[in-house]
Design a protein around this motif. Sequence first.
Motif, PDB file in Angstrom:
ATOM      1  N   LEU A 143       0.847  -1.205   0.000  1.00 45.71           N
ATOM      2  CA  LEU A 143       0.000   0.000   0.000  1.00 45.71           C
ATOM      3  C   LEU A 143       0.878   1.248   0.000  1.00 45.71           C
ATOM      4  O   LEU A 143       2.026   1.210   0.442  1.00 45.71           O
ATOM      5  N   THR A 144       0.319   2.358  -0.464  1.00 44.94           N
ATOM      6  CA  THR A 144       1.060   3.618  -0.405  1.00 44.94           C
ATOM      7  C   THR A 144       1.060   4.107   1.040  1.00 44.94           C
ATOM      8  O   THR A 144       0.336   3.581   1.888  1.00 44.94           O
ATOM      9  N   VAL A 145       1.891   5.133   1.308  1.00 42.96           N
ATOM     10  CA  VAL A 145       1.973   5.684   2.657  1.00 42.96           C
ATOM     11  C   VAL A 145       0.600   6.185   3.106  1.00 42.96           C
ATOM     12  O   VAL A 145       0.139   5.909   4.208  1.00 42.96           O
ATOM     13  N   GLU A 146      -0.075   6.891   2.210  1.00 39.74           N
ATOM     14  CA  GLU A 146      -1.388   7.435   2.555  1.00 39.74           C
ATOM     15  C   GLU A 146      -2.385   6.295   2.835  1.00 39.74           C
ATOM     16  O   GLU A 146      -3.167   6.346   3.777  1.00 39.74           O
ATOM     17  N   GLN A 147      -2.325   5.245   2.010  1.00 37.45           N
ATOM     18  CA  GLN A 147      -3.224   4.100   2.218  1.00 37.45           C
ATOM     19  C   GLN A 147      -2.934   3.408   3.546  1.00 37.45           C
ATOM     20  O   GLN A 147      -3.847   2.919   4.212  1.00 37.45           O
ATOM     21  N   ASN A 148      -1.646   3.380   3.926  1.00 34.20           N
ATOM     22  CA  ASN A 148      -1.290   2.801   5.221  1.00 34.20           C
ATOM     23  C   ASN A 148      -1.979   3.552   6.356  1.00 34.20           C
ATOM     24  O   ASN A 148      -2.438   2.945   7.321  1.00 34.20           O
ATOM     25  N   LEU A 149      -2.058   4.895   6.214  1.00 33.42           N
ATOM     26  CA  LEU A 149      -2.724   5.692   7.239  1.00 33.42           C
ATOM     27  C   LEU A 149      -4.227   5.419   7.234  1.00 33.42           C
ATOM     28  O   LEU A 149      -4.846   5.268   8.274  1.00 33.42           O
ATOM     29  N   LEU A 150      -4.795   5.343   6.027  1.00 34.98           N
ATOM     30  CA  LEU A 150      -6.251   5.167   5.914  1.00 34.98           C
ATOM     31  C   LEU A 150      -6.688   3.775   6.369  1.00 34.98           C
ATOM     32  O   LEU A 150      -7.849   3.558   6.698  1.00 34.98           O
ATOM     33  N   LEU A 151      -5.719   2.851   6.384  1.00 33.55           N
ATOM     34  CA  LEU A 151      -6.009   1.494   6.857  1.00 33.55           C
ATOM     35  C   LEU A 151      -6.500   1.518   8.309  1.00 33.55           C
ATOM     36  O   LEU A 151      -7.357   0.720   8.696  1.00 33.55           O
ATOM     37  N   ALA A 152      -5.953   2.458   9.098  1.00 39.60           N
ATOM     38  CA  ALA A 152      -6.279   2.489  10.531  1.00 39.60           C
ATOM     39  C   ALA A 152      -7.775   2.725  10.784  1.00 39.60           C
ATOM     40  O   ALA A 152      -8.415   1.912  11.442  1.00 39.60           O
ATOM     41  N   PRO A 153      -8.357   3.819  10.268  1.00 36.85           N
ATOM     42  CA  PRO A 153      -9.802   3.979  10.508  1.00 36.85           C
ATOM     43  C   PRO A 153     -10.616   2.881   9.834  1.00 36.85           C
ATOM     44  O   PRO A 153     -11.628   2.438  10.385  1.00 36.85           O
ATOM     45  N   TYR A 154     -10.168   2.415   8.654  1.00 33.59           N
ATOM     46  CA  TYR A 154     -10.951   1.386   7.964  1.00 33.59           C
ATOM     47  C   TYR A 154     -11.050   0.112   8.803  1.00 33.59           C
ATOM     48  O   TYR A 154     -12.137  -0.414   9.008  1.00 33.59           O
ATOM     49  N   LEU A 155      -9.907  -0.367   9.283  1.00 35.96           N
ATOM     50  CA  LEU A 155      -9.917  -1.627  10.029  1.00 35.96           C
ATOM     51  C   LEU A 155     -10.558  -1.472  11.407  1.00 35.96           C
ATOM     52  O   LEU A 155     -11.051  -2.435  11.975  1.00 35.96           O
ATOM     53  N   ALA A 156     -10.571  -0.229  11.936  1.00 38.22           N
ATOM     54  CA  ALA A 156     -11.198  -0.013  13.245  1.00 38.22           C
ATOM     55  C   ALA A 156     -12.696   0.214  13.092  1.00 38.22           C
ATOM     56  O   ALA A 156     -13.405   0.384  14.075  1.00 38.22           O
ATOM     57  N   GLY A 157     -13.167   0.223  11.832  1.00 36.74           N
ATOM     58  CA  GLY A 157     -14.595   0.418  11.598  1.00 36.74           C
ATOM     59  C   GLY A 157     -15.022   1.858  11.798  1.00 36.74           C
ATOM     60  O   GLY A 157     -16.165   2.138  12.129  1.00 36.74           O
ATOM     61  N   LEU A 158     -14.091   2.806  11.586  1.00 32.32           N
ATOM     62  CA  LEU A 158     -14.419   4.226  11.714  1.00 32.32           C
ATOM     63  C   LEU A 158     -14.583   4.838  10.325  1.00 32.32           C
ATOM     64  O   LEU A 158     -14.186   4.246   9.324  1.00 32.32           O
ATOM     65  N   ALA A 159     -15.152   6.045  10.290  1.00 37.56           N
ATOM     66  CA  ALA A 159     -15.328   6.732   9.005  1.00 37.56           C
ATOM     67  C   ALA A 159     -13.952   7.077   8.430  1.00 37.56           C
ATOM     68  O   ALA A 159     -13.039   7.417   9.188  1.00 37.56           O
ATOM     69  N   PRO A 160     -13.802   6.957   7.126  1.00 38.65           N
ATOM     70  CA  PRO A 160     -12.506   7.302   6.515  1.00 38.65           C
ATOM     71  C   PRO A 160     -12.233   8.797   6.684  1.00 38.65           C
ATOM     72  O   PRO A 160     -13.150   9.607   6.621  1.00 38.65           O
ATOM     73  N   GLU A 161     -10.984   9.141   6.931  1.00 43.62           N
ATOM     74  CA  GLU A 161     -10.649  10.552   7.131  1.00 43.62           C
ATOM     75  C   GLU A 161      -9.465  10.945   6.261  1.00 43.62           C
ATOM     76  O   GLU A 161      -8.364  11.164   6.768  1.00 43.62           O
ATOM     77  N   PRO A 162      -9.682  11.022   4.959  1.00 41.60           N
ATOM     78  CA  PRO A 162      -8.560  11.370   4.069  1.00 41.60           C
ATOM     79  C   PRO A 162      -7.968  12.737   4.420  1.00 41.60           C
ATOM     80  O   PRO A 162      -6.757  12.934   4.294  1.00 41.60           O
ATOM     81  N   ALA A 163      -8.811  13.672   4.888  1.00 46.88           N
ATOM     82  CA  ALA A 163      -8.289  15.002   5.213  1.00 46.88           C
ATOM     83  C   ALA A 163      -7.311  14.917   6.381  1.00 46.88           C
ATOM     84  O   ALA A 163      -6.259  15.563   6.365  1.00 46.88           O
ATOM     85  N   ARG A 164      -7.683  14.089   7.400  1.00 48.47           N
ATOM     86  CA  ARG A 164      -6.789  13.949   8.550  1.00 48.47           C
ATOM     87  C   ARG A 164      -5.480  13.283   8.130  1.00 48.47           C
ATOM     88  O   ARG A 164      -4.401  13.660   8.591  1.00 48.47           O
ATOM     89  N   ALA A 165      -5.584  12.282   7.255  1.00 46.11           N
ATOM     90  CA  ALA A 165      -4.371  11.606   6.789  1.00 46.11           C
ATOM     91  C   ALA A 165      -3.443  12.593   6.097  1.00 46.11           C
ATOM     92  O   ALA A 165      -2.234  12.621   6.367  1.00 46.11           O
ATOM     93  N   ARG A 166      -4.016  13.429   5.235  1.00 50.40           N
ATOM     94  CA  ARG A 166      -3.185  14.416   4.528  1.00 50.40           C
ATOM     95  C   ARG A 166      -2.581  15.421   5.496  1.00 50.40           C
ATOM     96  O   ARG A 166      -1.399  15.783   5.381  1.00 50.40           O
ATOM     97  N   ALA A 167      -3.392  15.864   6.482  1.00 54.27           N
ATOM     98  CA  ALA A 167      -2.898  16.853   7.446  1.00 54.27           C
ATOM     99  C   ALA A 167      -1.740  16.266   8.257  1.00 54.27           C
ATOM    100  O   ALA A 167      -0.717  16.927   8.474  1.00 54.27           O
ATOM    101  N   LEU A 168      -1.911  15.007   8.692  1.00 53.46           N
ATOM    102  CA  LEU A 168      -0.850  14.367   9.482  1.00 53.46           C
ATOM    103  C   LEU A 168       0.422  14.225   8.663  1.00 53.46           C
ATOM    104  O   LEU A 168       1.522  14.505   9.147  1.00 53.46           O
ATOM    105  N   LEU A 169       0.286  13.811   7.413  1.00 54.47           N
ATOM    106  CA  LEU A 169       1.457  13.631   6.558  1.00 54.47           C
ATOM    107  C   LEU A 169       2.169  14.966   6.359  1.00 54.47           C
ATOM    108  O   LEU A 169       3.403  15.049   6.402  1.00 54.47           O
TER     109      LEU A 169
END
Lengths: 210, 394
Positions: free
Chosen positions: A94-120
């Motif tokens: 997976l890409t770095v961004e996808q690695n971040l998005l994996l966390a909310p996805y696997l925890a059953g939370l809403a995806p937060e692409p904006a938070r992933a971008r902000a953190l990166l």
Amino acid sequence: MLSLRGVRKRYGEREALALERFEAAAGEHWLVLGPSGCGKTTLLHLLAGLLSPSEGEIEVAGERLDRMNGARLDRWRGRTVGLVPQKLHLVPSLTVEQNLLLAPYLAGLAPEPARARALLADLGLAAKARARPAELSHGEQQRAAVARAVMNRPKLLLADEPTSNLDDAACEAALALLQSQANACGATLVVASHDRRAAARFDRQLRLGE
Amino acid sequence: MTLAGLSAAYLRARPLAAALNVVLLALGVATVTVLLLASRQIESRMLRDAEGIDLVVGAKGSPMQLVLSAVFHVDVPAGNIPLEEAKKLAAHRAVKKAIPLALGDSFRGFRIVGTTHDYAAHYGARLAAGRLWEAPMQAVLGAEVARATGVAPGARILGAHGIGAQDTEHLHDESPYVVVGVLEPTGTVLDRLVLTAVESVWEVHGTGGEPEDYQEITALLVRYATPLAAATLPREVNANPALQAASPAYESARLFRMIGAGVEVLRAFGVVLILAAGLSVFIALTQALEERRYDLAIMRMLGAGRGRLFALLVLEGFLLAAGGVVLGLALGHAATEALGMLLQARQQGRLTGLLWLPEELWIVAGALAVGLAAALAPALRAMRTEVAHALAEG
């Protein structure tokens, strides 16, 4: 926020950890010190609900982990605990961004692409969002792993030997990053290390195996 | 980010292994599909050609040859029968209808059949142009004959002696036929025949002037008046030293049984390919599992339950199988179409790959089941990943 009482973890005859009492309040930063093999990693895994104790009570964020199991524990862990393992373990396909998005996805939370971008962006990885982990330097990989661990705004942030193989400057930076990210989401931070350089940055320390 | 997206990302990370599995499965699916399409089409075409013909009466010889030559027009006839005997049989009270066939010549590889209008009516033929023959030496072309040769009503054509390849040395150039009509396609053997009056065939072969007592035809297609006739008529016919009776239904069934063994072998080959693909998927996933222990552990760390990991692996098997099925069906249909084009010149009625059969759903279900079964064991192992152990050991 976090309390252990009379916790023992045994593998067959071998006792991996024996800890009478450990308590931490919300937002505190703790350093678990001790030589390798003293049970630091076992302690982190117990706190994350990845292991269950052979005996004793573990309470984290109001939940008795020694009484939880199965899917409920998995779900709780995904939403409550962020872990930066020693070997980082970013998912290579997976890409770095996808690695971040994996966390909310696997925890059953809403995806937060904006938070992933902000953190990166925060961690200076904006340009690497679409890169694969293998294309990153060790420092960048570590920052990405920290970003993934805090994606879900955990109440408990755990890091296993974050300073191993780092020079002094990088060691300082890694610990500062963990502390600032823990503060940013109000998480209790527990860092396991055998590195004495880390001691200077932590007022609260737990010594194992001494 | 979805589970399917995650599975796809893992497959993309190992493109060669994924491609090998998809191709292997596709070849198996394609083999089984081609066999299904081809055997179904040939079978249904033969059934259509033989429909309504209860008995074929011709010269003594092999009954299979008689049916092949007189009903399906693929073999040469063994000989002729006296017209007088044929007439007697046609008048038999157990016979509802009898259609005479006189064979012997061909036009550019298409058989010229001397017969009556009943033959065209039997297959429900309608005229696309012109009219049916009303006198000897007038010919009506089947739809495929007209399409392949480009001959239109009004043209004169020459018959060649013999059934099969065109041989200019044996052209009957002193007795040309006049094309008076072209039939619409019927989807039967009729499309590849040139129809004319029985008398034309006699005329071409120089027996036209002789009295009818000495004339011959090749075969008689018989429809029974009552079902009871099936019990008595064949025996009665076979008792006549000049005649032989053969049942198209019985001979076709016999033929299917003989071809059937070959089809079975090929189908087994296809199934073996599909199973080999399953084994290959199993090996690939099991190997990948070793590399992915840490990923799976991290996923558990991030909150994925054991069920998620199981689903992830099963989904990968499913994606590979689905890819193989889609590619395999496309390949199978394309190959059948290509086979149809290749055999067009030699076969009556051509195979098409554009036909979709409900039975193909069984192939789809079977191949997907193999993919899922292959993923099952790796998925169970993924489910049991020791998270803490994998993370600590790193």
